[in-house]
Motif scaffolding. Structure first.
Motif, PDB file in Angstrom:
ATOM      1  N   TYR A 203       0.951  -1.067   0.041  1.00 10.02           N
ATOM      2  CA  TYR A 203       0.155  -0.020  -0.198  1.00 10.02           C
ATOM      3  C   TYR A 203       0.927   1.266   0.046  1.00 10.02           C
ATOM      4  CZ  TYR A 203      -4.331  -2.404   1.027  1.00 10.02           C
ATOM      5  OH  TYR A 203      -5.342  -3.479   1.158  1.00 10.02           O
ATOM      6  N   THR A 204       0.382   2.318  -0.665  1.00  9.26           N
ATOM      7  CA  THR A 204       0.941   3.509  -0.578  1.00  9.26           C
ATOM      8  C   THR A 204       0.239   4.334   0.536  1.00  9.26           C
ATOM      9  OG1 THR A 204       1.327   3.396  -2.939  1.00  9.26           O
ATOM     10  CG2 THR A 204       1.738   5.561  -2.061  1.00  9.26           C
ATOM     11  N   ILE A 205       0.790   5.340   1.222  1.00 10.62           N
ATOM     12  CA  ILE A 205       0.292   5.870   2.416  1.00 10.62           C
ATOM     13  C   ILE A 205       0.833   7.260   2.791  1.00 10.62           C
ATOM     14  CG2 ILE A 205      -0.057   5.750   5.036  1.00 10.62           C
ATOM     15  CD1 ILE A 205       0.240   2.931   4.902  1.00 10.62           C
ATOM     16  N   VAL A 206      -0.193   8.097   2.522  1.00 13.51           N
ATOM     17  CA  VAL A 206       0.244   9.540   2.969  1.00 13.51           C
ATOM     18  C   VAL A 206      -0.491  10.022   4.239  1.00 13.51           C
ATOM     19  CG1 VAL A 206       0.200  11.833   2.132  1.00 13.51           C
ATOM     20  CG2 VAL A 206       0.219  10.182   0.540  1.00 13.51           C
ATOM     21  N   MET A 207       0.282  10.446   5.437  1.00 13.45           N
ATOM     22  CA  MET A 207      -0.250  10.490   6.633  1.00 13.45           C
ATOM     23  C   MET A 207       0.235  11.959   6.938  1.00 13.45           C
ATOM     24  SD  MET A 207       0.811   7.266   9.063  1.00 13.45           S
ATOM     25  CE  MET A 207       2.687   7.854   9.245  1.00 13.45           C
ATOM     26  N   VAL A 208      -1.126  12.477   7.527  1.00 10.50           N
ATOM     27  CA  VAL A 208      -0.910  13.862   8.357  1.00 10.50           C
ATOM     28  C   VAL A 208      -0.717  13.720   9.617  1.00 10.50           C
ATOM     29  CG1 VAL A 208      -2.156  15.823   9.232  1.00 10.50           C
ATOM     30  CG2 VAL A 208      -2.026  15.288   6.556  1.00 10.50           C
ATOM     31  N   GLU A 209       0.331  13.909  10.422  1.00 10.67           N
ATOM     32  CA  GLU A 209       0.397  13.611  11.935  1.00 10.67           C
ATOM     33  C   GLU A 209       1.076  14.837  12.699  1.00 10.67           C
ATOM     34  OE1 GLU A 209      -0.089  11.565  14.038  1.00 10.67           O
ATOM     35  OE2 GLU A 209      -1.368  10.282  13.091  1.00 10.67           O
ATOM     36  N   GLN A 210       0.254  14.923  13.614  1.00 13.48           N
ATOM     37  CA  GLN A 210       1.164  15.845  14.842  1.00 13.48           C
ATOM     38  C   GLN A 210       1.793  15.148  15.701  1.00 13.48           C
ATOM     39  OE1 GLN A 210      -0.044  19.059  14.223  1.00 13.48           O
ATOM     40  NE2 GLN A 210       1.212  20.024  16.073  1.00 13.48           N
ATOM     41  N   ASN A 211       1.564  13.675  15.952  1.00 12.80           N
ATOM     42  CA  ASN A 211       2.288  13.057  16.679  1.00 12.80           C
ATOM     43  C   ASN A 211       3.523  12.516  16.268  1.00 12.80           C
ATOM     44  OD1 ASN A 211       3.386  11.206  18.418  1.00 12.80           O
ATOM     45  ND2 ASN A 211       1.632   9.988  18.954  1.00 12.80           N
ATOM     46  N   PHE A 212       4.892  13.476  16.345  1.00  9.10           N
ATOM     47  CA  PHE A 212       6.118  12.882  15.641  1.00  9.10           C
ATOM     48  C   PHE A 212       6.549  11.593  16.010  1.00  9.10           C
ATOM     49  CE2 PHE A 212      10.817  13.618  15.452  1.00  9.10           C
ATOM     50  CZ  PHE A 212      10.871  13.854  14.043  1.00  9.10           C
ATOM     51  N   ARG A 213       6.355  11.427  17.354  1.00 13.35           N
ATOM     52  CA  ARG A 213       6.976  10.150  17.849  1.00 13.35           C
ATOM     53  C   ARG A 213       6.091   8.851  17.269  1.00 13.35           C
ATOM     54  NH1 ARG A 213      10.075   9.898  22.385  1.00 13.35           N
ATOM     55  NH2 ARG A 213      10.115  12.074  23.602  1.00 13.35           N
ATOM     56  N   PHE A 214       5.112   9.085  16.822  1.00 10.79           N
ATOM     57  CA  PHE A 214       4.367   7.685  16.099  1.00 10.79           C
ATOM     58  C   PHE A 214       4.804   7.840  14.639  1.00 10.79           C
ATOM     59  CE2 PHE A 214       0.511   7.196  13.196  1.00 10.79           C
ATOM     60  CZ  PHE A 214       0.452   5.959  13.433  1.00 10.79           C
ATOM     61  N   ALA A 215       4.929   9.212  14.029  1.00 12.11           N
ATOM     62  CA  ALA A 215       5.149   9.390  12.473  1.00 12.11           C
ATOM     63  C   ALA A 215       6.590   8.872  12.076  1.00 12.11           C
ATOM     64  CB  ALA A 215       4.798  10.566  12.105  1.00 12.11           C
ATOM     65  N   ALA A 216       7.547   9.446  13.098  1.00 12.04           N
ATOM     66  CA  ALA A 216       8.863   9.388  12.695  1.00 12.04           C
ATOM     67  C   ALA A 216       9.406   7.861  12.323  1.00 12.04           C
ATOM     68  CB  ALA A 216       9.832   9.883  14.021  1.00 12.04           C
ATOM     69  N   PRO A 217       9.299   6.754  13.146  1.00  4.17           N
ATOM     70  CA  PRO A 217       9.948   5.487  12.792  1.00  4.17           C
ATOM     71  C   PRO A 217       9.039   4.773  11.588  1.00  4.17           C
ATOM     72  CG  PRO A 217       8.999   5.577  14.994  1.00  4.17           C
ATOM     73  CD  PRO A 217       8.534   6.578  14.416  1.00  4.17           C
ATOM     74  N   LEU A 218       7.808   5.317  11.022  1.00  3.44           N
ATOM     75  CA  LEU A 218       7.459   4.741  10.158  1.00  3.44           C
ATOM     76  C   LEU A 218       7.257   5.113   8.625  1.00  3.44           C
ATOM     77  CD1 LEU A 218       3.879   4.652  12.094  1.00  3.44           C
ATOM     78  CD2 LEU A 218       5.549   2.829  12.094  1.00  3.44           C
ATOM     79  N   ALA A 219       7.612   6.514   8.555  1.00  3.84           N
ATOM     80  CA  ALA A 219       7.646   7.077   7.201  1.00  3.84           C
ATOM     81  C   ALA A 219       9.019   6.991   6.729  1.00  3.84           C
ATOM     82  CB  ALA A 219       7.435   8.794   7.380  1.00  3.84           C
ATOM     83  N   ASP A 220       8.884   6.777   5.083  1.00  3.36           N
ATOM     84  CA  ASP A 220       9.971   6.867   4.337  1.00  3.36           C
ATOM     85  C   ASP A 220      10.495   8.232   3.862  1.00  3.36           C
ATOM     86  OD1 ASP A 220      10.069   3.957   3.747  1.00  3.36           O
ATOM     87  OD2 ASP A 220       8.297   4.079   2.977  1.00  3.36           O
ATOM     88  N   ARG A 221       9.475   9.027   4.075  1.00  5.26           N
ATOM     89  CA  ARG A 221       9.954  10.467   3.739  1.00  5.26           C
ATOM     90  C   ARG A 221       9.099  11.458   4.482  1.00  5.26           C
ATOM     91  NH1 ARG A 221       9.420  12.447  -1.057  1.00  5.26           N
ATOM     92  NH2 ARG A 221       8.232  10.876  -1.833  1.00  5.26           N
ATOM     93  N   PHE A 222       9.671  12.492   4.498  1.00  3.83           N
ATOM     94  CA  PHE A 222       8.829  13.647   5.141  1.00  3.83           C
ATOM     95  C   PHE A 222       8.792  14.860   4.550  1.00  3.83           C
ATOM     96  CE2 PHE A 222      10.926  10.939   8.211  1.00  3.83           C
ATOM     97  CZ  PHE A 222       9.807  10.603   9.260  1.00  3.83           C
ATOM     98  N   TYR A 223       7.475  15.586   4.521  1.00 10.21           N
ATOM     99  CA  TYR A 223       7.321  16.879   4.024  1.00 10.21           C
ATOM    100  C   TYR A 223       7.064  17.781   4.988  1.00 10.21           C
ATOM    101  CZ  TYR A 223       7.709  15.339  -1.141  1.00 10.21           C
ATOM    102  OH  TYR A 223       7.942  14.874  -2.087  1.00 10.21           O
ATOM    103  N   VAL A 224       7.351  19.031   5.155  1.00  7.25           N
ATOM    104  CA  VAL A 224       7.090  19.953   6.281  1.00  7.25           C
ATOM    105  C   VAL A 224       6.500  21.147   5.653  1.00  7.25           C
ATOM    106  CG1 VAL A 224       7.674  21.370   8.200  1.00  7.25           C
ATOM    107  CG2 VAL A 224       8.773  19.226   7.710  1.00  7.25           C
ATOM    108  N   MET A 225       5.233  21.292   5.937  1.00  6.94           N
ATOM    109  CA  MET A 225       4.187  22.352   5.550  1.00  6.94           C
ATOM    110  C   MET A 225       4.401  23.706   6.539  1.00  6.94           C
ATOM    111  SD  MET A 225       1.124  20.694   3.669  1.00  6.94           S
ATOM    112  CE  MET A 225       1.156  22.285   2.596  1.00  6.94           C
ATOM    113  N   GLU A 226       4.377  24.874   6.020  1.00  2.02           N
ATOM    114  CA  GLU A 226       4.171  26.193   6.688  1.00  2.02           C
ATOM    115  C   GLU A 226       3.357  27.253   5.971  1.00  2.02           C
ATOM    116  OE1 GLU A 226       7.777  28.406   8.176  1.00  2.02           O
ATOM    117  OE2 GLU A 226       6.884  27.893   9.715  1.00  2.02           O
ATOM    118  N   HIS A 227       2.421  27.831   6.536  1.00  3.75           N
ATOM    119  CA  HIS A 227       1.676  28.467   5.665  1.00  3.75           C
ATOM    120  C   HIS A 227       1.144  28.262   4.485  1.00  3.75           C
ATOM    121  CE1 HIS A 227       2.692  31.264   8.770  1.00  3.75           C
ATOM    122  NE2 HIS A 227       3.845  31.279   8.479  1.00  3.75           N
TER     123      HIS A 227
END
Length: 252
Positions: A203-227
């Motif tokens: 499966y291909t998964i795109v997650m929006v997460e506020q819980n960094f501890r949850f997301a950090a070990p799971l993701a292959d890549r990260f995007y950071v958004m601001e404004h």
């Protein structure tokens, strides 16, 4: 998160050479006259787990809603498996094999857990989705509560049901919005195991997460958004080197 989950996540199946499941180019989105997204560019390869990070109001949920055509106006390009979807209605986008799990979950409270699972139609001609037995194997809590009404499920069980419901449809690109929010640690760990199991199934998964501890070990890549813009992007292997930047942007 358990050490087992961390160990598995540390050695993900590489998707670096896989074709693009999602390609967003110069995306702009509006709610009425409010201009929310400003030239967002984002790529997700088939089989990847990608996380959108950012403070509340940064535009992460709007990005997922834009993919599904759930905003007022969209401009730019959103390609799913190479096919342009920017001008398509939401129900047609879903038939490209896209499943959206919104933050509010959308469980039908008057129906049992199993009735909620049986309700959604299939969205893919090629994939009939997970069977009920496969769902119950992945979510044993739901099997135990299959005859319980939606209002009688715990928050964690409702979240599992919301994700399980889109897996029934045959969707292979999953858009998950804050699935760990407000849940007990044991449920968050179960959701982490679920993400890893789905990744192993391709499966291909795109997650929006506020819980960094949850997301950090799971993701292959990260995007950071601001404004409403992408301000940083990096791979999991660069996470340690990016921590000072993340602390500045997110207060991690």
């Amino acid at each position: 998160m358990t050490s087992t989950a961390l160990d598995h996540a540390a050695d993900p199946v590489s998707a670096s050479n896989a074709p693009l499941a999602l390609q967003i180019t110069d995306l702009q989105s509006w709610y009425g006259e409010s201009h929310i997204l400003h030239n967002v560019n984002l790529n997700v390869r088939r089989g990847e787990v990608v996380t959108l990070l950012g403070r509340n109001g940064a535009g992460r949920t709007t990005t997922l809603r834009s993919i599904m055509g759930l905003v007022g106006t969209r401009k730019g390009s959103i390609k799913i498996d190479g096919r342009e979807t920017i001008d398509l209605a939401t129900h047609k986008i879903a038939h490209f094999g896209v499943g959206y799990c919104p933050e509010e979950r959308g469980i039908f409270s008057s129906l049992s857990a199993e009735e909620n699972l049986l309700l959604p139609p299939f969205v893919s001609k090629n994939d009939r989705g997970m069977s009920i037995d496969e769902i119950y194997e992945m979510f044993p809590n739901l099997k135990e509560r299959r005859n319980s009404q939606g209002t009688r499920l715990s928050g964690g069980e409702q979240q599992m049901l919301a994700v399980a419901r889109i897996l029934r449809t045959g969707a292979r690109l999953l858009l998950l919005d804050e699935i760990s929010e407000g849940l007990a640690p044991v449920i968050v760990q179960a959701l982490a195991r679920m993400i890893l199991a789905l990744k192993a199934k391709g499966y291909t998964i795109v997650m929006v997460e506020q819980n960094f501890r949850f997301a950090a070990p799971l993701a292959d890549r990260f995007y950071v958004m601001e404004h409403g813009q992408i301000v940083e992007s990096f791979e999991a292997g660069q996470l340690d080197a990016k921590m000072s930047t993340l602390n500045e942007l997110l207060g991690v």
